[in-house]
Design a protein around this motif. Structure first.
Motif, PDB file in Angstrom:
ATOM      1  N   VAL A  15      -1.634  13.091  44.789  1.00 15.89           N
ATOM      2  CA  VAL A  15      -2.426  11.864  44.963  1.00 15.89           C
ATOM      3  C   VAL A  15      -1.565  10.635  44.717  1.00 15.89           C
ATOM      4  CG1 VAL A  15      -4.328  10.500  43.996  1.00 15.89           C
ATOM      5  CG2 VAL A  15      -4.641  12.941  44.438  1.00 15.89           C
ATOM      6  N   LEU A  16      -0.735  10.684  43.677  1.00 17.14           N
ATOM      7  CA  LEU A  16       0.141   9.555  43.347  1.00 17.14           C
ATOM      8  C   LEU A  16       1.130   9.282  44.478  1.00 17.14           C
ATOM      9  CD1 LEU A  16       1.201   7.447  41.342  1.00 17.14           C
ATOM     10  CD2 LEU A  16       2.638   9.258  40.342  1.00 17.14           C
ATOM     11  N   LEU A  17       1.738  10.329  45.019  1.00 14.90           N
ATOM     12  CA  LEU A  17       2.713  10.160  46.101  1.00 14.90           C
ATOM     13  C   LEU A  17       2.054   9.554  47.345  1.00 14.90           C
ATOM     14  CD1 LEU A  17       5.511  10.533  47.287  1.00 14.90           C
ATOM     15  CD2 LEU A  17       4.922  12.924  47.791  1.00 14.90           C
ATOM     16  N   GLN A  18       0.874  10.030  47.687  1.00 14.48           N
ATOM     17  CA  GLN A  18       0.162   9.483  48.845  1.00 14.48           C
ATOM     18  C   GLN A  18      -0.168   8.004  48.634  1.00 14.48           C
ATOM     19  OE1 GLN A  18      -2.949  12.352  48.622  1.00 14.48           O
ATOM     20  NE2 GLN A  18      -2.100  13.684  50.213  1.00 14.48           N
ATOM     21  N   SER A  19      -0.576   7.661  47.454  1.00 14.09           N
ATOM     22  CA  SER A  19      -0.920   6.270  47.156  1.00 14.09           C
ATOM     23  C   SER A  19       0.305   5.361  47.223  1.00 14.09           C
ATOM     24  CB  SER A  19      -1.561   6.178  45.768  1.00 14.09           C
ATOM     25  OG  SER A  19      -2.738   6.943  45.700  1.00 14.09           O
ATOM     26  N   VAL A  20       1.436   5.849  46.745  1.00 13.55           N
ATOM     27  CA  VAL A  20       2.675   5.062  46.797  1.00 13.55           C
ATOM     28  C   VAL A  20       3.057   4.776  48.254  1.00 13.55           C
ATOM     29  CG1 VAL A  20       5.155   5.138  46.363  1.00 13.55           C
ATOM     30  CG2 VAL A  20       3.553   5.819  44.574  1.00 13.55           C
ATOM     31  N   LEU A  21       2.940   5.774  49.117  1.00 14.65           N
ATOM     32  CA  LEU A  21       3.263   5.580  50.530  1.00 14.65           C
ATOM     33  C   LEU A  21       2.351   4.544  51.172  1.00 14.65           C
ATOM     34  CD1 LEU A  21       4.019   9.157  51.912  1.00 14.65           C
ATOM     35  CD2 LEU A  21       5.505   7.164  52.077  1.00 14.65           C
ATOM     36  N   VAL A  22       1.057   4.676  50.924  1.00  9.95           N
ATOM     37  CA  VAL A  22       0.085   3.756  51.517  1.00  9.95           C
ATOM     38  C   VAL A  22       0.298   2.333  51.011  1.00  9.95           C
ATOM     39  CG1 VAL A  22      -2.379   3.158  51.594  1.00  9.95           C
ATOM     40  CG2 VAL A  22      -1.646   5.516  51.981  1.00  9.95           C
ATOM     41  N   ALA A  23       0.591   2.197  49.723  1.00 10.01           N
ATOM     42  CA  ALA A  23       0.787   0.873  49.142  1.00 10.01           C
ATOM     43  C   ALA A  23       2.090   0.231  49.604  1.00 10.01           C
ATOM     44  CB  ALA A  23       0.786   0.974  47.605  1.00 10.01           C
ATOM     45  N   ALA A  24       3.116   1.036  49.838  1.00 11.81           N
ATOM     46  CA  ALA A  24       4.439   0.497  50.144  1.00 11.81           C
ATOM     47  C   ALA A  24       4.564   0.008  51.571  1.00 11.81           C
ATOM     48  CB  ALA A  24       5.509   1.548  49.863  1.00 11.81           C
ATOM     49  N   SER A  25       4.031   0.765  52.528  1.00  8.98           N
ATOM     50  CA  SER A  25       4.231   0.397  53.928  1.00  8.98           C
ATOM     51  C   SER A  25       3.239   1.110  54.833  1.00  8.98           C
ATOM     52  CB  SER A  25       5.663   0.747  54.366  1.00  8.98           C
ATOM     53  OG  SER A  25       5.821   0.600  55.749  1.00  8.98           O
ATOM     54  N   THR A  26       2.479   0.333  55.573  1.00 11.37           N
ATOM     55  CA  THR A  26       1.559   0.924  56.557  1.00 11.37           C
ATOM     56  C   THR A  26       2.347   1.578  57.678  1.00 11.37           C
ATOM     57  OG1 THR A  26      -0.146  -0.711  56.068  1.00 11.37           O
ATOM     58  CG2 THR A  26      -0.305   0.430  58.176  1.00 11.37           C
ATOM     59  N   ARG A  27       3.420   0.944  58.099  1.00 14.75           N
ATOM     60  CA  ARG A  27       4.219   1.499  59.193  1.00 14.75           C
ATOM     61  C   ARG A  27       4.814   2.848  58.803  1.00 14.75           C
ATOM     62  NH1 ARG A  27       8.348  -2.404  62.217  1.00 14.75           N
ATOM     63  NH2 ARG A  27       6.305  -3.279  62.763  1.00 14.75           N
TER      64      ARG A  27
END
Length: 510
Positions: free
Chosen positions: A155-167
């Motif tokens: 869950v943490l890894l997915q959230s980091v990706l979403v927060a860092a860059s939509t592209r």
């Protein structure tokens, strides 16, 4: 909304006056990205792998025949949602549609239910990785403790990706969906080919009830229990949900009124056909394999027995990729919903959650918030030895409520909807509504079964929390303070962003 800093789509994300720069999310998603969002959320590899064992236990192999009926029902809902997305292509999907067409109170309720669904279904899919797949893949004993830790990390890894860059998020999801498509097609073809060559396909098994009594198999059940065949519909009802997540990214999609309805319908159709062929292949092979009914991962057991341990391991890796992609899209969709409701000043902590980060051009605070909520839900469910069933049951009940409410709204208000600029049901509108209505009533009746008490408890607790907050919102502002932007304002805002889409596409959008 009657606020000095409110723009045409609601309050400004940065909460500043109209004279300052307002960060915006880029309108850069094309058809495949929109299709990948819908396909990735639904994720047949995730849904079938998670629920196939439950179908065997409650409905037997014959239960797979509920799948095509579920596909027709969910397709009818996707068509209705497509008609709405073409008229109101704004982030927040059902929350926005119901708010603007029925009223802000009902819209808020729909938004809160959607938020509850996204929170629980994220844990439902990610928990599958930790509780069933990784123990099978790496041959270790799964416990509630290590499942909790692993799920929290995913869950943490997915959230980091979403927060860092939509592209970057969409690039990861596009690759994962492509891998899933190729992998599921290859597995299905191999199962049929190798199974036929080795004599391991038993098509008579497709009509067997297994350990479930044949007497009363198609019965409706009683007041507190559903019949065996009725319970089989949960396989399709749990798997084929979330296609509407493409509509939740409308403000980031080029030409959304045309692209999003097409993407949703195509995702449901392709998933429906491919999923059913895969179910037939797995179930036909399961008839001549011992121990499938007792396996914690029956699909993997069948694949390994027919295609060998190497292919079985590849399947598990494919499922991990599919589930991660599914969770990534759910996180993305949940973040956009929280942002949309916060932009309209209707979500707890909206002052922080409506902000778009200037560096990442993402709703960073909303991403962090969605991650924290998911971790709380995980903590609530993870101590249960039956956590996976409770999670996927709640993840099936909540979208059924959302779909039923939205379809009912459309049926009542369809004549007063704004004109579509990309998709309309036309003469098929009434037949589609009838199919969707019958399907949703039947689906909701399944949840009278006593095995769904825990999911109902979760739903009622979330409703109670939402009711307390919303009552406070009404007391502070009054009903008049919750007025949604007029449709004319919505159209002006969308017109203002269309040149961005045209520039990105290298030509005229409309």
């Amino acid at each position: 909304m009657a606020h000095a800093d409110a723009g045409p789509l609601g309050p400004r994300p940065d909460g500043q006056g109209s004279g300052e720069h307002k960060p915006q999310m880029a309108r850069e998603l094309g058809w495949y990205a929109s299709f990948s969002v819908a396909f990735g959320f639904v994720s047949i590899a995730t849904g079938i792998f998670t629920t196939y064992g439950s179908v065997l236990a409650t409905s037997g192999p014959r239960g797979i025949w509920a799948w095509p009926i579920s596909v027709i029902g969910q397709l009818s809902i996707a068509l209705v949602f497509g008609a709405l997305a073409a008229r109101i292509p704004i982030s927040g999907y059902s929350y926005q549609w119901v708010s603007r067409i029925v009223g802000p109170v009902w819209g808020w309720i729909m938004g809160w239910i959607s938020f509850a669904f996204l929170g629980v279904v994220l844990i439902a899919v990610d928990y599958t990785i930790a509780s069933t797949i990784l123990p099978e893949l790496f041959r270790y004993v799964g416990t509630t403790e290590n499942a909790w830790v692993i799920t929290a990390g995913v869950v943490l890894l997915q959230s980091v990706l979403v927060a860092a860059s939509t592209r970057t998020t969409h690039r990861v999801n596009n690759v994962a969906v492509t891998v899933q498509l190729i992998g599921m097609i290859a597995l299905t073809v191999l199962l049929f080919a190798v199974g036929a060559f080795t004599g391991k396909l038993d098509f008579a098994h497709l009509f067997d009830t297994g350990t479930v009594p044949a007497s009363g198999y198609y019965g409706l059940g009683g007041g507190t229990h559903a019949g065996p065949f009725a319970l089989a519909f949960l396989l399709g009802a749990f798997t084929i949900v979330g296609f509407e997540s493409a509509a939740n990214l409308a403000e980031e999609t080029k030409n959304p009124a045309r692209v999003i309805p097409k993407a949703m319908v195509q995702a449901v159709l392709s998933l429906g056909v491919l999923g059913f062929l895969f179910l037939i292949a797995v179930t036909a092979a399961a008839g001549r394999i011992d121990g499938v009914g007792d396996s914690a991962t029956p699909v993997a057991t069948v694949i390994t027995a027919v295609l060998g341990s190497v292919v079985g391991k590849i399947l598990l890796v494919l499922v991990v990729v599919s589930i991660f992609s599914c969770g990534l899209v759910i996180t993305l969709s949940g973040t956009r919903l929280v942002y949309a409701m916060s932009r309209d000043e209707r979500f707890p902590g909206w002052q922080l959650l409506r902000r778009i980060d200037r560096r990442t051009s993402t709703p960073l605070n909303a991403s962090v918030f969605m991650m924290l909520i998911a971790q709380i839900i995980l903590a609530v469910f993870s101590r249960s030895t039956d956590a996976l069933f409770q999670l996927f049951s709640a993840g099936t009940l909540l979208p059924a409520i959302i779909y039923a409410g939205t379809v009912l709204m459309y049926a009542i208000k369809r004549r007063s909807l704004p004109p579509s600029k990309g998709f309309a049901l036309g003469r098929w509108e009434i037949p589609v509504l009838v199919v969707a209505g019958v399907w949703l009533v039947y689906e909701l009746l399944i949840f009278r079964d006593s095995s769904f008490r825990a999911p109902w408890t979760y739903v009622l607790v979330l409703f109670a929390i939402g009711a307390v907050y919303f009552a406070g919102l009404l007391v502070r502002r009054g009903r008049s303070g919750l007025t949604m932007p007029d449709m004319a304002d919505v159209d002006r805002a969308l017109d203002a962003t269309e040149p961005l889409a045209a520039d990105a596409a290298g030509g005229t959008v409309r």
